[in-house]
Motif scaffolding. Structure first.
Motif, PDB file in Angstrom:
ATOM      1  N   LEU A 106       0.822  -1.210   0.000  1.00 13.85           N
ATOM      2  CA  LEU A 106       0.000   0.000   0.000  1.00 13.85           C
ATOM      3  C   LEU A 106       0.859   1.265   0.000  1.00 13.85           C
ATOM      4  O   LEU A 106       0.453   2.298  -0.539  1.00 13.85           O
ATOM      5  CB  LEU A 106      -0.920  -0.005   1.222  1.00 13.85           C
ATOM      6  N   THR A 107       2.048   1.184   0.581  1.00  8.54           N
ATOM      7  CA  THR A 107       2.921   2.362   0.627  1.00  8.54           C
ATOM      8  C   THR A 107       3.367   2.777  -0.775  1.00  8.54           C
ATOM      9  O   THR A 107       3.461   3.973  -1.070  1.00  8.54           O
ATOM     10  CB  THR A 107       4.149   2.063   1.496  1.00  8.54           C
ATOM     11  N   VAL A 109       1.719   2.298  -3.596  1.00  6.50           N
ATOM     12  CA  VAL A 109       0.561   2.893  -4.277  1.00  6.50           C
ATOM     13  C   VAL A 109       0.275   4.276  -3.718  1.00  6.50           C
ATOM     14  O   VAL A 109       0.014   5.228  -4.467  1.00  6.50           O
ATOM     15  CB  VAL A 109      -0.671   1.978  -4.132  1.00  6.50           C
ATOM     16  N   ALA A 110       0.357   4.441  -2.388  1.00  8.37           N
ATOM     17  CA  ALA A 110       0.089   5.737  -1.765  1.00  8.37           C
ATOM     18  C   ALA A 110       1.110   6.792  -2.197  1.00  8.37           C
ATOM     19  O   ALA A 110       0.798   7.979  -2.274  1.00  8.37           O
ATOM     20  CB  ALA A 110       0.092   5.600  -0.246  1.00  8.37           C
ATOM     21  N   PRO A 114      -2.402  11.603  -3.927  1.00  8.11           N
ATOM     22  CA  PRO A 114      -3.872  11.483  -3.953  1.00  8.11           C
ATOM     23  C   PRO A 114      -4.470  11.673  -5.335  1.00  8.11           C
ATOM     24  O   PRO A 114      -5.456  11.028  -5.681  1.00  8.11           O
ATOM     25  CB  PRO A 114      -4.324  12.590  -2.985  1.00  8.11           C
ATOM     26  N   LEU A 117      -4.168   8.461  -7.280  1.00  8.01           N
ATOM     27  CA  LEU A 117      -5.057   7.450  -6.703  1.00  8.01           C
ATOM     28  C   LEU A 117      -6.490   7.655  -7.196  1.00  8.01           C
ATOM     29  O   LEU A 117      -7.205   6.692  -7.481  1.00  8.01           O
ATOM     30  CB  LEU A 117      -5.005   7.514  -5.177  1.00  8.01           C
ATOM     31  N   GLY A 241      -1.746  -0.516  -8.647  1.00  8.69           N
ATOM     32  CA  GLY A 241      -2.867   0.183  -8.010  1.00  8.69           C
ATOM     33  C   GLY A 241      -4.197  -0.264  -8.584  1.00  8.69           C
ATOM     34  O   GLY A 241      -5.183  -0.439  -7.850  1.00  8.69           O
ATOM     35  N   THR A 288       2.665  -4.951   3.017  1.00 10.17           N
ATOM     36  CA  THR A 288       2.814  -3.543   3.383  1.00 10.17           C
ATOM     37  C   THR A 288       3.642  -3.377   4.657  1.00 10.17           C
ATOM     38  O   THR A 288       4.327  -2.360   4.842  1.00 10.17           O
ATOM     39  CB  THR A 288       1.425  -2.893   3.557  1.00 10.17           C
TER      40      THR A 288
END
Length: 354
Positions: A106-107, A109-110, A114, A117, A241, A288
């Motif tokens: 997740l890191t 993708v983050a 924003p 995303l 993602g 993650t």
């Protein structure tokens, strides 16, 4: 004196083969196809083992290497393979999809920010919604258009296979959707880099666009390599993602199917969230945390690829090209339209956030 008749002794029945033994011939054949798929990928990096495997399955079925079950030797051969093929196309498929989660952190993708995303969510949401609506106008069955919509909007053949696990689509519908992923995804490998240059996009923007638009992970890697090193990293993260969106989409489909089936006592309803989706989410969270060694992640990727390739071969073995041809030109039209929708949504989003 009356003779007493003794009861006849029951005739001994031959012991049924164990489930493991009955599945072995089909599983061995699926494993061979998966190895061949991996070998082809080594020679042609743009190819996907999943796509190679399903093509091998379709060829095996339609060139009469695996003829339909019927009286005689050939039908018996198919009967021996059927348990293993069925096991590969369901349980092994679901394990393979769950293992996809170990490739996502997740890191990473983050870190896209924003804005990107939002673009990922928009590509998947708009792609599925618009494809379903157009498919309805084209009078394509719900399951077929759903397979195309998810395959083109999320992650290609893996998404098609995962949706099949929830929706119980038939092999012909699955093969048609995967075949369309092959055709249109492959066409986009040279097209996206070329259009990026024509439109004056930077290398990073083109990479983000490729990740947001191209169907298969392998196809994204191939296109990113054409664009450049910076683009390749960005394209892969954006694509992962989109893969992450597989979990909520499958959960929604499962809930919707439960509602469609209602409360009838004689109908087995699917779980609220499929177990393999929960496994997918759990492995994403484990990855993650950063506690999984890189060697384990690499090994899991190989296992996941082999399992999904075995499942694709098994699904391909159930396809008859005559049935695919009978579906006509409409799925091809829908696939072309879905590609345009996803590509346009991805480009618009990239231009707005970069």
């Amino acid at each position: 004196m009356t003779a007493q008749l003794s009861e006849p002794k029951p005739v001994a029945q031959p012991a049924a083969p164990s489930s493991v033994a009955s599945r072995l011939p089909g599983l061995v054949l699926c494993a061979i196809a998966a190895v061949v798929g991996l070998g082809v990928t080594k020679l042609v990096p743009a190819a996907s083992p999943l796509l190679v495997a399903i093509i091998l399955g379709v060829l095996a079925a339609n060139l009469h290497f695996l003829p339909p079950s019927r009286p005689g030797h050939l039908g018996l051969l198919r009967d021996h393979l059927r348990p293993g093929l069925a096991f590969a196309s369901r349980p092994l498929l679901r394990v393979g999809v769950a293992l996809l989660g170990l490739q996502l952190a997740l890191t990473d993708v983050a870190a896209l920010g924003p804005g990107m995303l939002v673009v990922i969510v928009a590509v998947v949401t708009i792609g599925i919604t618009a494809t379903m609506a157009l498919g309805k106008l084209l009078k394509i069955g719900r399951t077929q258009r759903l397979l195309i919509a998810c395959g083109f909007s999320i992650c290609g053949a893996a998404a098609v296979a995962a949706v099949e696990g929830v929706e119980d689509a038939d092999e012909t519908e699955v093969a048609t959707a995967v075949g369309l992923v092959v055709v249109f995804g492959t066409l986009m490998i040279p097209t996206i880099p070329l259009l990026g240059r024509v439109l004056g996009l930077t290398e990073l923007q083109t990479g983000l666009w490729a990740g947001a638009s191209i169907h298969e992970v392998a196809q994204v890697v191939a296109a990113g390599g054409v664009i450049g090193a910076t683009a390749l990293g960005a394209a892969v993260v954006v694509k992962l993602g989109r893969v992450l969106m597989l979990a909520p989409v499958l959960a929604v489909l499962s809930v919707r199917k439960r509602r469609m089936l209602g409360d009838a006592a004689d109908i087995k309803r699917p779980p609220l969230v499929p177990i393999f989706v929960l496994g997918f989410i759990a492995l994403v969270l484990v990855r993650t945390t950063g506690v999984v060694p890189a060697e384990v992640v690499g090994g899991a990727k190989v296992v996941q690829t082999v399992l999904l390739a075995m499942a694709m071969f098994a699904l391909g073995c159930g396809v008859r090209l005559a049935q695919v041809r009978s579906m006509g030109i409409r799925p091809m039209v829908l696939a072309a339209a879905s590609t345009v929708i996803v590509v346009t949504t991805g480009l618009t989003g990239v231009l707005l956030v970069s």
